[in-house]
Design an enzyme around this catalytic site. Structure first.
Site, PDB file in Angstrom:
ATOM      1  N   CYS A  95      -4.227   0.647  -2.400  1.00  0.00           N
ATOM      2  CA  CYS A  95      -4.078  -0.610  -1.677  1.00  0.00           C
ATOM      3  C   CYS A  95      -3.016  -1.490  -2.336  1.00  0.00           C
ATOM      4  O   CYS A  95      -2.783  -1.410  -3.558  1.00  0.00           O
ATOM      5  CB  CYS A  95      -5.386  -1.383  -1.675  1.00  0.00           C
ATOM      6  SG  CYS A  95      -6.683  -0.635  -0.692  1.00  0.00           S
TER       7      CYS A  95
ATOM      8  N   ASN B  90       0.838  -1.201   0.000  1.00  0.00           N
ATOM      9  CA  ASN B  90       0.000   0.000   0.000  1.00  0.00           C
ATOM     10  C   ASN B  90       0.874   1.253   0.000  1.00  0.00           C
ATOM     11  O   ASN B  90       1.969   1.284   0.581  1.00  0.00           O
ATOM     12  CB  ASN B  90      -1.024  -0.005   1.136  1.00  0.00           C
ATOM     13  CG  ASN B  90      -0.441  -0.179   2.522  1.00  0.00           C
ATOM     14  OD1 ASN B  90       0.594  -0.809   2.699  1.00  0.00           O
ATOM     15  ND2 ASN B  90      -1.108   0.373   3.517  1.00  0.00           N
ATOM     16  N   ILE B  91       0.385   2.256  -0.711  1.00  0.00           N
ATOM     17  CA  ILE B  91       1.110   3.523  -0.871  1.00  0.00           C
ATOM     18  C   ILE B  91       0.135   4.642  -0.521  1.00  0.00           C
ATOM     19  O   ILE B  91      -0.824   4.882  -1.261  1.00  0.00           O
ATOM     20  CB  ILE B  91       1.625   3.688  -2.318  1.00  0.00           C
ATOM     21  CG1 ILE B  91       2.508   2.499  -2.725  1.00  0.00           C
ATOM     22  CG2 ILE B  91       2.386   5.009  -2.467  1.00  0.00           C
ATOM     23  CD1 ILE B  91       2.829   2.435  -4.216  1.00  0.00           C
ATOM     24  N   GLU B  92       0.357   5.273   0.634  1.00  0.00           N
ATOM     25  CA  GLU B  92      -0.582   6.299   1.088  1.00  0.00           C
ATOM     26  C   GLU B  92      -0.127   7.688   0.652  1.00  0.00           C
ATOM     27  O   GLU B  92       0.998   7.881   0.185  1.00  0.00           O
ATOM     28  CB  GLU B  92      -0.722   6.205   2.615  1.00  0.00           C
ATOM     29  CG  GLU B  92      -1.314   4.858   3.028  1.00  0.00           C
ATOM     30  CD  GLU B  92      -1.592   4.724   4.513  1.00  0.00           C
ATOM     31  OE1 GLU B  92      -1.081   5.554   5.311  1.00  0.00           O
ATOM     32  OE2 GLU B  92      -2.318   3.774   4.874  1.00  0.00           O
TER      33      GLU B  92
ATOM     34  N   CYS C  47     -10.281  -4.906   0.633  1.00  0.00           N
ATOM     35  CA  CYS C  47     -11.396  -3.957   0.719  1.00  0.00           C
ATOM     36  C   CYS C  47     -12.353  -4.183  -0.464  1.00  0.00           C
ATOM     37  O   CYS C  47     -12.040  -4.906  -1.415  1.00  0.00           O
ATOM     38  CB  CYS C  47     -10.868  -2.519   0.733  1.00  0.00           C
ATOM     39  SG  CYS C  47     -10.350  -1.920  -0.894  1.00  0.00           S
TER      40      CYS C  47
ATOM     41  N   GLU D 178      -3.078  -4.638  -3.077  1.00  0.00           N
ATOM     42  CA  GLU D 178      -3.595  -5.537  -4.118  1.00  0.00           C
ATOM     43  C   GLU D 178      -3.630  -4.835  -5.470  1.00  0.00           C
ATOM     44  O   GLU D 178      -3.221  -5.376  -6.496  1.00  0.00           O
ATOM     45  CB  GLU D 178      -5.016  -6.004  -3.783  1.00  0.00           C
ATOM     46  CG  GLU D 178      -5.138  -6.821  -2.519  1.00  0.00           C
ATOM     47  CD  GLU D 178      -5.443  -5.968  -1.298  1.00  0.00           C
ATOM     48  OE1 GLU D 178      -4.835  -4.886  -1.145  1.00  0.00           O
ATOM     49  OE2 GLU D 178      -6.285  -6.390  -0.495  1.00  0.00           O
TER      50      GLU D 178
ATOM     51  N   CYS E 288     -10.956  -3.306  -3.966  1.00  0.00           N
ATOM     52  CA  CYS E 288     -10.004  -4.311  -4.465  1.00  0.00           C
ATOM     53  C   CYS E 288     -10.725  -5.592  -4.881  1.00  0.00           C
ATOM     54  O   CYS E 288     -10.340  -6.237  -5.852  1.00  0.00           O
ATOM     55  CB  CYS E 288      -8.933  -4.608  -3.423  1.00  0.00           C
ATOM     56  SG  CYS E 288      -7.748  -3.255  -3.254  1.00  0.00           S
TER      57      CYS E 288
END
Ligand code: THU
Length: 135
Positions: free
Chosen positions: A58, A47-49, A91, A60, A94
């Site tokens: 996310c 994940n990359i926020e 989620c 995935e 995804c």
């Protein structure tokens, strides 16, 4: 992880390693994913926020979009892992993306870093999807 085939264990391990590259300073919740293609090729994601929270991605979808951008769409399974009390669940967004690209028979391996795993088909985690037949 007991009872999981070697191929599936390796995929979970690839997801675990990918999780170490997560960029999750806002939620503090690091996630890793790894997908397997029909010839055994593996693509990973984390994940990359973003400080503009809604732009976060996310793990995935990072793995899936990496693979599609490299010309692959022949996905057989995806593993996802986090430091969660039970195996982490993809989620809803995804699930939709996984369903569109993997089909309902593909496998979703949900895991946590303590070694708990749960195997489901895509159809089990998204039983009545929106798909191309509606377009
Ligand atoms: N997240 C994932 O990467 N995959 C999941 O399956 C669940 C949630 C991420 C999104 C966000 O960066 C963080 O976990 C907390 O929601």
């Amino acid at each position: 992880m007991d009872g999981l085939s070697e191929t599936r264990k390796k995929l979970v391990e690839a997801a675990r390693v990918a999780r170490q590259r997560a960029f999750a300073p806002y939620s503090g919740f690091s996630v890793g994913a790894a997908l397997e293609c029909s010839d055994g090729a593996v693509f990973t994601g984390c994940n990359i926020e973003n400080s503009s929270y809604g732009l976060s991605l996310c793990a995935e979808r990072v793995a899936i979009f990496k693979a599609v951008s490299e010309g692959r769409r022949d996905f057989v399974r995806i593993a996802v892992i986090a430091d969660s009390h039970t195996p982490v669940r993809p989620c809803g967004a995804c699930r939709q993306v996984i369903s569109d690209l993997f089909g309902s028979q593909a496998e979703v391996i949900m895991a946590n870093i303590s070694g708990a795993v749960e195997l489901r088909t895509v159809g089990e985690i998204l039983p009545i999807p929106f798909d191309r037949s509606f377009l």
